[in-house]
Design a protein around this motif. Structure first.
Motif, PDB file in Angstrom:
ATOM      1  N   PRO A 217       0.807  -1.226   0.000  1.00 47.49           N
ATOM      2  CA  PRO A 217       0.000   0.000   0.000  1.00 47.49           C
ATOM      3  C   PRO A 217       0.836   1.269   0.000  1.00 47.49           C
ATOM      4  O   PRO A 217       0.318   2.345  -0.275  1.00 47.49           O
ATOM      5  CB  PRO A 217      -0.772  -0.120   1.323  1.00 47.49           C
ATOM      6  CG  PRO A 217       0.183  -0.832   2.237  1.00 47.49           C
ATOM      7  CD  PRO A 217       0.888  -1.829   1.356  1.00 47.49           C
ATOM      8  N   PHE A 235      -5.634  -1.981   7.413  1.00 53.18           N
ATOM      9  CA  PHE A 235      -6.774  -1.592   6.603  1.00 53.18           C
ATOM     10  C   PHE A 235      -7.965  -2.468   6.972  1.00 53.18           C
ATOM     11  O   PHE A 235      -7.863  -3.338   7.843  1.00 53.18           O
ATOM     12  CB  PHE A 235      -6.421  -1.689   5.119  1.00 53.18           C
ATOM     13  CG  PHE A 235      -5.233  -0.855   4.750  1.00 53.18           C
ATOM     14  CD1 PHE A 235      -5.372   0.486   4.464  1.00 53.18           C
ATOM     15  CD2 PHE A 235      -3.952  -1.406   4.743  1.00 53.18           C
ATOM     16  CE1 PHE A 235      -4.264   1.275   4.165  1.00 53.18           C
ATOM     17  CE2 PHE A 235      -2.842  -0.631   4.445  1.00 53.18           C
ATOM     18  CZ  PHE A 235      -3.002   0.717   4.159  1.00 53.18           C
ATOM     19  N   ARG A 276      -1.756   7.198   0.130  1.00 50.06           N
ATOM     20  CA  ARG A 276      -2.722   6.157   0.510  1.00 50.06           C
ATOM     21  C   ARG A 276      -3.462   6.623   1.765  1.00 50.06           C
ATOM     22  O   ARG A 276      -2.848   7.123   2.713  1.00 50.06           O
ATOM     23  CB  ARG A 276      -1.981   4.851   0.795  1.00 50.06           C
ATOM     24  CG  ARG A 276      -2.874   3.687   1.205  1.00 50.06           C
ATOM     25  CD  ARG A 276      -3.508   2.998   0.043  1.00 50.06           C
ATOM     26  NE  ARG A 276      -2.526   2.518  -0.923  1.00 50.06           N
ATOM     27  CZ  ARG A 276      -2.841   2.000  -2.101  1.00 50.06           C
ATOM     28  NH1 ARG A 276      -4.102   1.896  -2.461  1.00 50.06           N
ATOM     29  NH2 ARG A 276      -1.890   1.601  -2.933  1.00 50.06           N
ATOM     30  N   TRP A 320     -11.162   3.978   3.423  1.00 51.36           N
ATOM     31  CA  TRP A 320      -9.922   3.568   4.065  1.00 51.36           C
ATOM     32  C   TRP A 320      -9.189   2.582   3.152  1.00 51.36           C
ATOM     33  O   TRP A 320      -9.760   1.600   2.699  1.00 51.36           O
ATOM     34  CB  TRP A 320     -10.290   2.919   5.383  1.00 51.36           C
ATOM     35  CG  TRP A 320      -9.175   2.499   6.276  1.00 51.36           C
ATOM     36  CD1 TRP A 320      -7.846   2.713   6.120  1.00 51.36           C
ATOM     37  CD2 TRP A 320      -9.329   1.791   7.506  1.00 51.36           C
ATOM     38  NE1 TRP A 320      -7.146   2.175   7.173  1.00 51.36           N
ATOM     39  CE2 TRP A 320      -8.030   1.604   8.040  1.00 51.36           C
ATOM     40  CE3 TRP A 320     -10.429   1.298   8.209  1.00 51.36           C
ATOM     41  CZ2 TRP A 320      -7.821   0.929   9.245  1.00 51.36           C
ATOM     42  CZ3 TRP A 320     -10.215   0.640   9.404  1.00 51.36           C
ATOM     43  CH2 TRP A 320      -8.925   0.451   9.909  1.00 51.36           C
ATOM     44  N   GLY A 321      -7.933   2.899   2.842  1.00 47.16           N
ATOM     45  CA  GLY A 321      -7.137   2.042   1.976  1.00 47.16           C
ATOM     46  C   GLY A 321      -7.065   2.498   0.536  1.00 47.16           C
ATOM     47  O   GLY A 321      -6.243   2.001  -0.240  1.00 47.16           O
TER      48      GLY A 321
END
Length: 335
Positions: A217, A235, A276, A320-321
């Motif tokens: 990520p 995550f 990210r 999120w992520g």
């Protein structure tokens, strides 16, 4: 004519068939024992999954969550290397093969697939479940001890999901050496706990030293900017739960959120995300707060407000992520 079921739907259907006739109480007892085993220190040469009942309980308890976590990691990697599709895949410590299903969901079509695990009952049921997925019809399921004695043929993609915790430190190192020598791309997924994150960071550092670059990520291959012991990078993936799944796990919701940490590293040319989103976005009146890991590398909170127009709309939809900014905004900035 009905469209073919998605890998996720086909997996759920196959699991339901597998669990037919297994009393929920028996499955729940096996799940309780498995949870205790997975949270403890398990010797490398002692399979946790001992028989068919264990494996059926494991499949109901863990396979959907493992599928969603690995699929999320693979999708993030695929966005960084959009023109590439693996022609071979080796799933190490794959058990019932959840990661193989996640690969077919990310890159449809057939490829050479090998699943390695030391629990023969898990491999047998994995093979049985895989009959519902045409892309896995020729997959090979082999019993192998995961550790210093493991050897691998060259392969495009190696997945190692929820395995490192089961290995001794020397076996983890040996496994990473073996994987780095055989694979073009390595995706490692661990629980989204401080210990899981620590194992992922150790693996990340090992792969970078071996010449890999991080595609996801992280937006960079430099040291993680998180100060050890202060926080951890993880995550969340949403997991649908069947009624039997809810009975086994003692829950009432139709879903759960699987927390996971991961790294996807490759020898291929890759374009990581510029940043990210590393925490759940905070939506407030007229603004969205985003916690980002950025290229520098650094951790930074940015505030997106209504005056940012379309970017504000994107921030309200961001999860999120996700990569940030969205791909269309990256393209606009490049023009």
């Amino acid at each position: 004519m009905n469209a073919p079921a998605s890998p996720a739907d086909a997996l759920r259907s196959s699991l339901a068939t597998l669990l037919d006739g297994l009393p929920p109480r028996q499955a729940a007892q096996a799940v309780d024992r498995l949870i205790a085993s997975y949270r403890g220190a398990t010797p490398t040469d002692a399979p946790i999954l001992r028989d068919r009942a264990d494996v059926a309980a494991y499949a109901a308890y863990r396979m959907p969550a493992t599928f969603e976590a690995v699929h999320a990691a693979l999708e993030a990697f695929a966005a960084a290397v959009p023109a590439w599709t693996p022609t071979s895949h080796t799933d190490i410590g794959g058990g019932t093969g959840a990661a193989t299903w996640a690969v077919t969901a990310t890159w449809p079509g057939e490829r050479s697939v090998t699943v390695l695990d030391w629990a023969e009952p898990a491999l047998a049921i994995g093979r049985e479940i895989a009959a519902a997925n045409p892309a896995l019809k020729d997959a090979r399921w082999h019993r192998a001890r995961i550790g210093s004695a493991l050897t691998l043929d060259p392969t495009d993609l190696v997945t190692v999901s929820y395995v490192l915790n089961e290995l001794t430190a020397p076996d983890r190192t040996a496994l990473l050496d073996t994987v780095a020598s055989a694979a073009r791309t390595v995706v490692i997924v661990e629980p989204g706990t401080p210990d899981g994150y620590t194992r992922v960071i150790e693996a990340r550092d090992h792969l970078i030293t071996a010449g890999f670059r991080v595609a996801a990520p992280c937006p960079h291959s430099a040291a993680c900017p998180i100060v050890p012991g202060t926080d951890w990078c993880h995550f969340s993936a949403r997991v649908s739960r069947s009624s039997l799944h809810r009975q086994i796990k003692g829950g009432s919701l139709a879903y759960e959120d699987e927390k996971f940490s991961y790294v996807a590293a490759t020898r291929l040319p890759a374009t990581p995300a510029p940043a990210r989103i590393v925490r759940k976005p905070q939506i407030r009146k007229g603004q969205v707060l985003l916690d980002l890991c950025e290229t520098e590398p650094s951790l930074h909170r940015t505030t997106v407000t209504k005056r940012h127009g379309d970017l504000y709309k994107a921030a309200r939809d961001a999860e999120w992520g996700d990569a940030w900014p969205p791909a269309e905004d990256q393209e606009a900035q490049a023009i």
